[in-house]
Structure formats: C-alpha cells, structure tokens
Design an enzyme around this catalytic site. Structure first.
Site, PDB file in Angstrom:
ATOM      1  N   CYS A 115       0.824  -1.224   0.000  1.00  0.00           N
ATOM      2  CA  CYS A 115       0.000   0.000   0.000  1.00  0.00           C
ATOM      3  C   CYS A 115       0.854   1.268   0.000  1.00  0.00           C
ATOM      4  O   CYS A 115       0.329   2.358  -0.196  1.00  0.00           O
ATOM      5  CB  CYS A 115      -0.940   0.006   1.195  1.00  0.00           C
ATOM      6  SG  CYS A 115      -2.161  -1.314   1.100  1.00  0.00           S
ATOM      7  N   HIS A 256      -2.855   7.404   2.904  1.00  0.00           N
ATOM      8  CA  HIS A 256      -3.393   6.165   2.332  1.00  0.00           C
ATOM      9  C   HIS A 256      -4.701   5.852   3.048  1.00  0.00           C
ATOM     10  O   HIS A 256      -4.790   5.922   4.268  1.00  0.00           O
ATOM     11  CB  HIS A 256      -2.379   5.032   2.536  1.00  0.00           C
ATOM     12  CG  HIS A 256      -2.942   3.675   2.269  1.00  0.00           C
ATOM     13  ND1 HIS A 256      -3.694   3.400   1.148  1.00  0.00           N
ATOM     14  CD2 HIS A 256      -2.885   2.519   2.975  1.00  0.00           C
ATOM     15  CE1 HIS A 256      -4.076   2.130   1.178  1.00  0.00           C
ATOM     16  NE2 HIS A 256      -3.594   1.574   2.282  1.00  0.00           N
ATOM     17  N   ASN A 286     -10.303   0.469   0.506  1.00  0.00           N
ATOM     18  CA  ASN A 286      -8.832   0.502   0.477  1.00  0.00           C
ATOM     19  C   ASN A 286      -8.356   0.043  -0.900  1.00  0.00           C
ATOM     20  O   ASN A 286      -8.457  -1.134  -1.223  1.00  0.00           O
ATOM     21  CB  ASN A 286      -8.293  -0.411   1.586  1.00  0.00           C
ATOM     22  CG  ASN A 286      -6.766  -0.458   1.617  1.00  0.00           C
ATOM     23  OD1 ASN A 286      -6.101  -0.045   0.675  1.00  0.00           O
ATOM     24  ND2 ASN A 286      -6.222  -0.991   2.699  1.00  0.00           N
TER      25      ASN A 286
HETATM   26  C1  LIG Z   1      -9.247  -5.182   9.639  1.00  0.00           C
HETATM   27  C2  LIG Z   1      -9.787  -4.242  10.696  1.00  0.00           C
HETATM   28  C3  LIG Z   1     -10.849  -3.335  10.136  1.00  0.00           C
HETATM   29  C4  LIG Z   1     -10.412  -5.054  11.825  1.00  0.00           C
HETATM   30  O1  LIG Z   1     -10.834  -4.205  12.868  1.00  0.00           O
HETATM   31  P1  LIG Z   1     -10.451  -4.563  14.382  1.00  0.00           P
HETATM   32  O2  LIG Z   1     -11.085  -3.535  15.209  1.00  0.00           O
HETATM   33  O3  LIG Z   1      -8.952  -4.682  14.458  1.00  0.00           O
HETATM   34  O4  LIG Z   1     -11.174  -5.919  14.592  1.00  0.00           O
HETATM   35  P2  LIG Z   1     -10.564  -7.336  15.052  1.00  0.00           P
HETATM   36  O5  LIG Z   1      -9.774  -7.946  13.936  1.00  0.00           O
HETATM   37  O6  LIG Z   1      -9.887  -7.166  16.373  1.00  0.00           O
HETATM   38  O7  LIG Z   1     -11.901  -8.151  15.233  1.00  0.00           O
HETATM   39  C5  LIG Z   1     -12.863  -7.818  16.231  1.00  0.00           C
HETATM   40  C6  LIG Z   1     -14.020  -8.770  16.146  1.00  0.00           C
HETATM   41  O8  LIG Z   1     -14.795  -8.465  14.963  1.00  0.00           O
HETATM   42  C7  LIG Z   1     -14.975  -9.652  14.183  1.00  0.00           C
HETATM   43  N1  LIG Z   1     -14.993  -9.276  12.775  1.00  0.00           N
HETATM   44  C8  LIG Z   1     -13.954  -9.220  11.899  1.00  0.00           C
HETATM   45  N2  LIG Z   1     -14.384  -8.819  10.692  1.00  0.00           N
HETATM   46  C9  LIG Z   1     -15.720  -8.613  10.811  1.00  0.00           C
HETATM   47  C10 LIG Z   1     -16.708  -8.179   9.908  1.00  0.00           C
HETATM   48  N3  LIG Z   1     -16.434  -7.870   8.623  1.00  0.00           N
HETATM   49  N4  LIG Z   1     -17.982  -8.066  10.350  1.00  0.00           N
HETATM   50  C11 LIG Z   1     -18.309  -8.358  11.629  1.00  0.00           C
HETATM   51  N5  LIG Z   1     -17.391  -8.781  12.533  1.00  0.00           N
HETATM   52  C12 LIG Z   1     -16.121  -8.893  12.129  1.00  0.00           C
HETATM   53  C13 LIG Z   1     -13.795 -10.517  14.529  1.00  0.00           C
HETATM   54  O9  LIG Z   1     -14.081 -11.882  14.272  1.00  0.00           O
HETATM   55  C14 LIG Z   1     -13.639 -10.240  16.016  1.00  0.00           C
HETATM   56  O10 LIG Z   1     -14.573 -10.992  16.718  1.00  0.00           O
HETATM   57  P3  LIG Z   1     -14.206 -11.609  18.161  1.00  0.00           P
HETATM   58  O11 LIG Z   1     -13.957 -10.419  19.035  1.00  0.00           O
HETATM   59  O12 LIG Z   1     -15.438 -12.368  18.502  1.00  0.00           O
HETATM   60  O13 LIG Z   1     -12.989 -12.453  17.955  1.00  0.00           O
HETATM   61  C15 LIG Z   1      -8.635  -3.384  11.276  1.00  0.00           C
HETATM   62  O14 LIG Z   1      -7.816  -4.183  12.075  1.00  0.00           O
HETATM   63  C16 LIG Z   1      -7.761  -2.728  10.239  1.00  0.00           C
HETATM   64  O15 LIG Z   1      -8.191  -1.843   9.527  1.00  0.00           O
HETATM   65  N6  LIG Z   1      -6.472  -3.101  10.194  1.00  0.00           N
HETATM   66  C17 LIG Z   1      -5.451  -2.401   9.435  1.00  0.00           C
HETATM   67  C18 LIG Z   1      -5.575  -2.483   7.985  1.00  0.00           C
HETATM   68  C19 LIG Z   1      -4.392  -1.843   7.368  1.00  0.00           C
HETATM   69  O16 LIG Z   1      -3.993  -0.764   7.723  1.00  0.00           O
HETATM   70  N7  LIG Z   1      -3.716  -2.501   6.470  1.00  0.00           N
HETATM   71  C20 LIG Z   1      -2.472  -1.976   5.964  1.00  0.00           C
HETATM   72  C21 LIG Z   1      -2.620  -1.249   4.750  1.00  0.00           C
HETATM   73  S1  LIG Z   1      -3.393  -2.227   3.538  1.00  0.00           S
END
Ligand SMILES: CC(C)(COP(=O)(O)OP(=O)(O)OC[C@H]1O[C@@H](n2cnc3c(N)ncnc32)[C@H](O)[C@@H]1OP(=O)(O)O)[C@@H](O)C(=O)NCCC(=O)NCCS
Length: 329
Positions: A115, A256, A286
């Site tokens: 990215c 980004h 994204n």
């Molecule tokens: C991916 C992202 C949105 C997830 O958000 P988060 O707050 O970290 O969520 P988590 O991964 O901790 O998951 C929390 C809970 O939501 C659930 N969950 C994950 N995706 C879900 C979705 N699409 N819908 C509903 N629930 C979801 C998980 O299973 C987890 O459940 P649990 O608590 O029962 O285990 C976030 O981590 C993110 O944006 N990460 C960075 C991405 C990035 O910058 N990438 C680099 C550049 S590409």
C-alpha cells in the site's frame, strides 16, 4: 548547477463503475453496515467487472493526468506503475500502459511496495528528476485487489477495492516547490502481516494452491492496525522535521485510505486539524497503491489544492513498508 524541483503538473483517476455497498456484503458474509462503518469508515467501494483489467483504469487515470498537465504522451520520459495486482507477471503493466498511452519515448517499469507503492514511486520519480535524468515522469498507482479477495473471509473482503490514480511530475527550475522531502522504510521481519502467498515461485499456481486458498489476500488486521498508526505518525514527523515544517503548517494531509480510524488517530497525534485531512475511504474502500493519487485527484478537481500549499502524503502496507512525502504545490 542547482537541482530542479519535481512539481505536480496534472492529476487523474479512474474507478470502476460497479459499486458494492456494505449492505451488499452483509448478504454475502456475516457482517453488517454498522460494523464495517464504525470499524473502517467504509460505506461502499468500487469493484471491477469480469474482464476489466488494472491497465484499463491505469491508462485512463494516466491520460486524464496528462490532459490536465497539458503534456503530450511523447513528452513522457518514464512511466512508473505502483501495483501489487499487475495484469500479469510478464510483461510489466507499466509497459502495457506506456504503449496504450502512446508514450513512445518513455522507459517503463512496475514497482511493488504494498500500500506504500505510490509514495515509493513518487520518491523514485523525484530522484530521476533531481538528477536531471528525466524531465517528465508519469507516476501511477493502480490496483484491482478484488480479484484476489476471498469473498467468504469477512476480515478482508470488506476492506479492499479497485481503482487507479496518476500524477505527472515535471522538472521545474524554481526552488522550494514540488516535492520537498520523501522518507521510505521497510521491515521484512513482519512480512507475514499482509500476504498473497500464491502465484510466485514459492507457491506456483497449481490446482492444489487454488484449493488451499493461497491466491487470496490474508492480513493480521489488528496487529497491522496498531503498527500502522505508530509508523505513519513517525514517518510524517520525519519528513516534516527534515523540511522544517510544523504539523500545524500542513495545508492538506492526503493519507493512504486503509481505515478511517487509523487516519483519525494519526491526524490527532500529529496535531493536523480534521478539516485538513482528506478522507474518501467511505466511497472508495482501500485501493492500496491507488488510494493516495485517487484522493489527491479528487481534492485537486474540487479546488481544495492551491499554489503554495504544503501537502503531506503517508502510507503503510505489505512488506511491511511505510513512507511519507511532503510537497509544496
Ligand atoms: C481489519 C480491521 C478493520 C479489523 O478491525 P479490528 O477492530 O482490528 O477488529 P478485530 O480484527 O480485532 O476483530 C474484532 C471482532 O470483529 C470480528 N470481525 C472481523 N471482521 C468482521 C466483519 N467484517 N464483520 C463483523 N465482525 C467482524 C472478529 O471476528 C472479532 O470478533 P471476536 O472479538 O469475537 O474475535 C482493522 O484491524 C484494520 O483496519 N487493520 C489495518 C488495515 C491496514 O492498515 N492494512 C495496511 C494497509 S493495507
């Protein structure tokens, strides 16, 4: 002899027509508009149709940027296409773009930095211009990430999307304009945070690799999130300090677009006012290397960018890689 500045003469973007909303996704996997909106800031994203290719969108973004710049394709010396989703492994998509644009004199290559690809490409283009090797460089960020999504994996399929953005960078003899500073970083020790394991020489495409799901994007979202906030803040401070610019003097921050919460956190830690942060993730999702040039083109065409403005770009992504660039418009 002074080194020339590298100024942005034109911007362009191109997005697929097809829109996929959070409500559409909620019918495909166990998720909801509410979860996606509050955790990521995304409401809808653009998705390429079957048969549409990354190069199509890249060519359109490139030609829009050339049109704004008032530069003929034959005046372009170099085409850099930042991407992790080329049309095919060989040849580079940049060569396909070079030919279709009619950039007959230009050298062309793809650049892969996850990215952060656009920031890396901007920095490379800057070096070619500073050393007077080239005058006009077309820098494109373009991705069709949805081609590599597992539509049953709710942790990734809600995030990634398709699109292309481009800038024409040109040599300018006025000092203190254009790109002021860039900073690039990487940490391969954390390569497993964001991967697309199949399709290369480690796991060549086979029936087995397809069965194992190796051709899908995988991400350790939570770990990536925490690191992204810290790293983007640090690299922004680095380019600001190198240029002697205070965060409060930034006129526009174009980060980004990976997650609105990451962007909010970075903005407030840096002390850049909310109204100076450009956000379009709500509509684009994204788009990896494409997200910054798409956002910049939107801001530019809305008249939000003015001569003399200090514009800060920053990104974080697979590799891991991260980087920032500070530009005087
Ligand atoms: C991916 C992202 C949105 C997830 O958000 P988060 O707050 O970290 O969520 P988590 O991964 O901790 O998951 C929390 C809970 O939501 C659930 N969950 C994950 N995706 C879900 C979705 N699409 N819908 C509903 N629930 C979801 C998980 O299973 C987890 O459940 P649990 O608590 O029962 O285990 C976030 O981590 C993110 O944006 N990460 C960075 C991405 C990035 O910058 N990438 C680099 C550049 S590409």
């Amino acid at each position: 002899m002074n080194q020339p500045s590298a100024i942005v003469l034109g911007t362009g973007a191109s997005l697929p027509e097809k829109i996929l909303t959070n409500h559409d996704l909620a019918r495909m996997v166990e998720t909801s508009d509410e979860w996606i909106t509050t955790r990521t800031g995304i409401k809808e994203r653009r998705v390429a149709r079957e048969g549409e290719t990354m190069s199509q969108f890249a060519v359109q973004a490139g030609s829009r940027a050339l049109e704004m710049a008032g530069i003929a394709p034959a005046e372009i010396d170099l085409v850099i296409c930042a991407t992790v989703t080329p049309d095919m492994p060989i040849p580079s998509t940049a060569c396909l773009i070079q030919h279709r644009l009619g950039a007959s004199r230009a050298a062309a290559f793809d650049l892969s930095a996850g990215c952060s690809g656009f920031i890396y490409a901007l920095s490379v283009a800057h070096q070619f211009i500073r050393t007077r090797m080239y005058r006009n460089v077309l820098v494109i960020g373009a991705e069709l990430l949805t081609k590599y999504l597992d539509w049953s994996d709710r942790t990734t399929c809600i995030l990634f999307a398709d699109g292309a953005g481009a800038v024409v960078l040109s040599a300018d003899e006025r000092e203190g304009h254009g790109i002021l500073t860039t900073a690039l970083h990487s940490d391969g020790a954390l390569a497993d945070y964001i991967t697309l394991p199949g399709g290369g020489t480690l796991h060549p495409p086979t029936e087995e690799s397809v069965r194992q799901g190796l051709h899908f994007i995988k991400m350790k979202g939570n770990e990536t999130f925490k690191l992204a906030v810290r790293s983007i803040e640090d690299v922004c401070r680095e380019v600001l300090a190198t240029s002697g610019v205070r965060p409060g003097e930034v006129d526009l921050f174009v980060p980004h677009q990976a997650n609105a919460r990451i962007i909010d956190a970075v903005g407030s830690r840096l002390g850049v006012a909310k109204e100076k942060v450009y956000l379009n993730i709500e509509r684009t999702g994204n788009t990896s290397s494409a997200s910054i040039p798409i956002a910049l083109d939107e801001a530019n065409r809305k008249g939000l960018v003015h001569r003399g403005d200090r514009i800060l770009f920053a990104a974080f992504g697979a590799g891991l890689t991260w980087g920032a660039a500070l530009l005087r418009w």
